[in-house]
Design a protein around this motif. Structure first.
Motif, PDB file in Angstrom:
ATOM      1  N   TRP A  76      -5.812  31.190 -22.114  1.00 42.74           N
ATOM      2  CA  TRP A  76      -5.557  30.914 -20.703  1.00 42.74           C
ATOM      3  C   TRP A  76      -6.786  30.319 -20.028  1.00 42.74           C
ATOM      4  O   TRP A  76      -6.674  29.418 -19.202  1.00 42.74           O
ATOM      5  N   LEU A  77      -7.979  30.793 -20.410  1.00 41.54           N
ATOM      6  CA  LEU A  77      -9.204  30.277 -19.812  1.00 41.54           C
ATOM      7  C   LEU A  77      -9.487  28.856 -20.304  1.00 41.54           C
ATOM      8  O   LEU A  77      -9.887  27.993 -19.518  1.00 41.54           O
ATOM      9  N   ALA A  78      -9.237  28.605 -21.559  1.00 42.51           N
ATOM     10  CA  ALA A  78      -9.433  27.260 -22.101  1.00 42.51           C
ATOM     11  C   ALA A  78      -8.529  26.261 -21.386  1.00 42.51           C
ATOM     12  O   ALA A  78      -8.969  25.155 -21.046  1.00 42.51           O
ATOM     13  N   ARG A  79      -7.291  26.659 -21.130  1.00 35.86           N
ATOM     14  CA  ARG A  79      -6.369  25.759 -20.430  1.00 35.86           C
ATOM     15  C   ARG A  79      -6.834  25.491 -19.003  1.00 35.86           C
ATOM     16  O   ARG A  79      -6.742  24.374 -18.505  1.00 35.86           O
ATOM     17  N   GLU A  80      -7.343  26.512 -18.335  1.00 33.71           N
ATOM     18  CA  GLU A  80      -7.835  26.347 -16.963  1.00 33.71           C
ATOM     19  C   GLU A  80      -9.071  25.445 -16.932  1.00 33.71           C
ATOM     20  O   GLU A  80      -9.225  24.633 -16.026  1.00 33.71           O
ATOM     21  N   ILE A  81      -9.949  25.590 -17.906  1.00 30.03           N
ATOM     22  CA  ILE A  81     -11.144  24.747 -17.975  1.00 30.03           C
ATOM     23  C   ILE A  81     -10.739  23.301 -18.216  1.00 30.03           C
ATOM     24  O   ILE A  81     -11.280  22.381 -17.591  1.00 30.03           O
ATOM     25  N   GLU A  82      -9.761  23.077 -19.103  1.00 35.33           N
ATOM     26  CA  GLU A  82      -9.261  21.723 -19.351  1.00 35.33           C
ATOM     27  C   GLU A  82      -8.649  21.128 -18.085  1.00 35.33           C
ATOM     28  O   GLU A  82      -8.692  19.919 -17.876  1.00 35.33           O
ATOM     29  N   ALA A  83      -8.091  21.989 -17.244  1.00 32.89           N
ATOM     30  CA  ALA A  83      -7.474  21.522 -16.001  1.00 32.89           C
ATOM     31  C   ALA A  83      -8.515  21.236 -14.909  1.00 32.89           C
ATOM     32  O   ALA A  83      -8.156  20.812 -13.821  1.00 32.89           O
ATOM     33  N   GLY A  84      -9.799  21.487 -15.198  1.00 26.22           N
ATOM     34  CA  GLY A  84     -10.840  21.145 -14.241  1.00 26.22           C
ATOM     35  C   GLY A  84     -11.506  22.320 -13.554  1.00 26.22           C
ATOM     36  O   GLY A  84     -12.426  22.124 -12.764  1.00 26.22           O
ATOM     37  N   ARG A  85     -11.066  23.534 -13.829  1.00 32.04           N
ATOM     38  CA  ARG A  85     -11.701  24.693 -13.204  1.00 32.04           C
ATOM     39  C   ARG A  85     -12.937  25.091 -13.991  1.00 32.04           C
ATOM     40  O   ARG A  85     -13.120  24.684 -15.130  1.00 32.04           O
ATOM     41  N   LYS A  86     -13.771  25.907 -13.390  1.00 34.29           N
ATOM     42  CA  LYS A  86     -14.989  26.366 -14.048  1.00 34.29           C
ATOM     43  C   LYS A  86     -14.808  27.798 -14.515  1.00 34.29           C
ATOM     44  O   LYS A  86     -14.099  28.588 -13.890  1.00 34.29           O
ATOM     45  N   ARG A  87     -15.475  28.122 -15.609  1.00 28.98           N
ATOM     46  CA  ARG A  87     -15.419  29.478 -16.154  1.00 28.98           C
ATOM     47  C   ARG A  87     -15.864  30.494 -15.108  1.00 28.98           C
ATOM     48  O   ARG A  87     -15.296  31.578 -14.992  1.00 28.98           O
ATOM     49  N   GLU A  88     -16.883  30.132 -14.329  1.00 31.11           N
ATOM     50  CA  GLU A  88     -17.418  31.048 -13.316  1.00 31.11           C
ATOM     51  C   GLU A  88     -16.395  31.412 -12.251  1.00 31.11           C
ATOM     52  O   GLU A  88     -16.513  32.445 -11.599  1.00 31.11           O
ATOM     53  N   ASP A  89     -15.374  30.548 -12.070  1.00 33.82           N
ATOM     54  CA  ASP A  89     -14.336  30.830 -11.080  1.00 33.82           C
ATOM     55  C   ASP A  89     -13.540  32.091 -11.421  1.00 33.82           C
ATOM     56  O   ASP A  89     -12.895  32.668 -10.559  1.00 33.82           O
ATOM     57  N   PHE A  90     -13.586  32.494 -12.676  1.00 33.81           N
ATOM     58  CA  PHE A  90     -12.770  33.612 -13.138  1.00 33.81           C
ATOM     59  C   PHE A  90     -13.583  34.877 -13.399  1.00 33.81           C
ATOM     60  O   PHE A  90     -13.050  35.865 -13.890  1.00 33.81           O
ATOM     61  N   LEU A  91     -14.884  34.852 -13.067  1.00 30.72           N
ATOM     62  CA  LEU A  91     -15.703  36.049 -13.248  1.00 30.72           C
ATOM     63  C   LEU A  91     -15.164  37.192 -12.397  1.00 30.72           C
ATOM     64  O   LEU A  91     -14.796  36.992 -11.241  1.00 30.72           O
ATOM     65  N   ILE A  92     -15.134  38.365 -12.963  1.00 34.47           N
ATOM     66  CA  ILE A  92     -14.672  39.530 -12.218  1.00 34.47           C
ATOM     67  C   ILE A  92     -15.749  39.953 -11.227  1.00 34.47           C
ATOM     68  O   ILE A  92     -15.467  40.213 -10.071  1.00 34.47           O
ATOM     69  N   GLU A  93     -16.996  40.023 -11.680  1.00 36.35           N
ATOM     70  CA  GLU A  93     -18.109  40.329 -10.781  1.00 36.35           C
ATOM     71  C   GLU A  93     -18.979  39.096 -10.730  1.00 36.35           C
ATOM     72  O   GLU A  93     -19.650  38.766 -11.704  1.00 36.35           O
ATOM     73  N   LYS A  94     -18.968  38.415  -9.622  1.00 43.70           N
ATOM     74  CA  LYS A  94     -19.743  37.195  -9.500  1.00 43.70           C
ATOM     75  C   LYS A  94     -21.211  37.547  -9.256  1.00 43.70           C
ATOM     76  O   LYS A  94     -21.503  38.501  -8.544  1.00 43.70           O
ATOM     77  N   PRO A  95     -22.141  36.771  -9.836  1.00 46.43           N
ATOM     78  CA  PRO A  95     -23.569  37.062  -9.640  1.00 46.43           C
ATOM     79  C   PRO A  95     -23.994  36.777  -8.205  1.00 46.43           C
ATOM     80  O   PRO A  95     -23.357  36.012  -7.493  1.00 46.43           O
ATOM     81  N   ALA A  96     -25.088  37.420  -7.802  1.00 47.12           N
ATOM     82  CA  ALA A  96     -25.629  37.207  -6.456  1.00 47.12           C
ATOM     83  C   ALA A  96     -26.076  35.764  -6.317  1.00 47.12           C
ATOM     84  O   ALA A  96     -26.591  35.167  -7.249  1.00 47.12           O
ATOM     85  N   ARG A  97     -25.877  35.193  -5.140  1.00 47.93           N
ATOM     86  CA  ARG A  97     -26.234  33.788  -4.911  1.00 47.93           C
ATOM     87  C   ARG A  97     -27.533  33.673  -4.129  1.00 47.93           C
ATOM     88  O   ARG A  97     -27.953  34.607  -3.456  1.00 47.93           O
ATOM     89  N   ASN A  98     -28.135  32.497  -4.198  1.00 44.21           N
ATOM     90  CA  ASN A  98     -29.336  32.150  -3.442  1.00 44.21           C
ATOM     91  C   ASN A  98     -30.496  33.102  -3.706  1.00 44.21           C
ATOM     92  O   ASN A  98     -31.314  33.358  -2.838  1.00 44.21           O
ATOM     93  N   GLY A  99     -30.558  33.660  -4.898  1.00 40.96           N
ATOM     94  CA  GLY A  99     -31.686  34.516  -5.259  1.00 40.96           C
ATOM     95  C   GLY A  99     -31.775  35.786  -4.450  1.00 40.96           C
ATOM     96  O   GLY A  99     -32.846  36.337  -4.270  1.00 40.96           O
ATOM     97  N   ALA A 100     -30.662  36.254  -3.907  1.00 42.36           N
ATOM     98  CA  ALA A 100     -30.678  37.474  -3.096  1.00 42.36           C
ATOM     99  C   ALA A 100     -31.160  38.637  -3.944  1.00 42.36           C
ATOM    100  O   ALA A 100     -30.795  38.783  -5.096  1.00 42.36           O
ATOM    101  N   ASN A 101     -31.973  39.471  -3.365  1.00 42.50           N
ATOM    102  CA  ASN A 101     -32.506  40.627  -4.073  1.00 42.50           C
ATOM    103  C   ASN A 101     -31.440  41.721  -4.064  1.00 42.50           C
ATOM    104  O   ASN A 101     -31.121  42.276  -3.031  1.00 42.50           O
ATOM    105  N   THR A 102     -30.932  42.022  -5.240  1.00 43.15           N
ATOM    106  CA  THR A 102     -29.863  43.014  -5.338  1.00 43.15           C
ATOM    107  C   THR A 102     -30.376  44.354  -5.843  1.00 43.15           C
ATOM    108  O   THR A 102     -29.605  45.280  -6.005  1.00 43.15           O
TER     109      THR A 102
END
Length: 108
Positions: A76-102
């Motif tokens: 399912w992920l391979a098909r979504e990537i072929e359709a133009g989506r990014k793997r990161e779009d499907f992460l369950i826990e997305k990483p902190a952005r902009n270097g935020a101190n977590t």
């Protein structure tokens, strides 16, 4: 050991040489198999996490299908990537952005 001239050997001598080569190869094979068995007994089969359930890392928002991120990419992920989506779009826990101190603040 000098290399025999194969063209000058008789058929019985060639057959005897072939038997000697076969015996030597079997001895080397036995040595190598013993070494592999020893390595396998030290490491076990598959490693320390084999058989351990881990939490999924990716989830499809519509179907709920999940993938741990191990092994081959889920269909399912391979098909979504072929359709133009990014793997990161499907992460369950997305990483902190902009270097935020977590990290937690230390108690003083």
């Amino acid at each position: 050991m000098p290399t025999p001239d194969l063209k000058t050997l008789s058929i019985p001598e060639l057959l005897a040489l072939r038997d000697a080569i076969d015996k030597q190869l079997l001895a080397h094979r036995a040595e190598l198999q013993a070494q592999l068995d020893q390595i396998g007994s030290v490491n076990g089969k598959g490693g320390p996490t084999r058989g351990v359930k881990i939490a999924p890392k990716y989830r499809h928002p519509q179907t709920g299908e999940t993938w741990t991120g191990r092994g081959g990419v889920a269909g399912w992920l391979a098909r979504e990537i072929e359709a133009g989506r990014k793997r990161e779009d499907f992460l369950i826990e997305k990483p902190a952005r902009n270097g935020a101190n977590t990290r937690r603040a230390k108690d003083t």
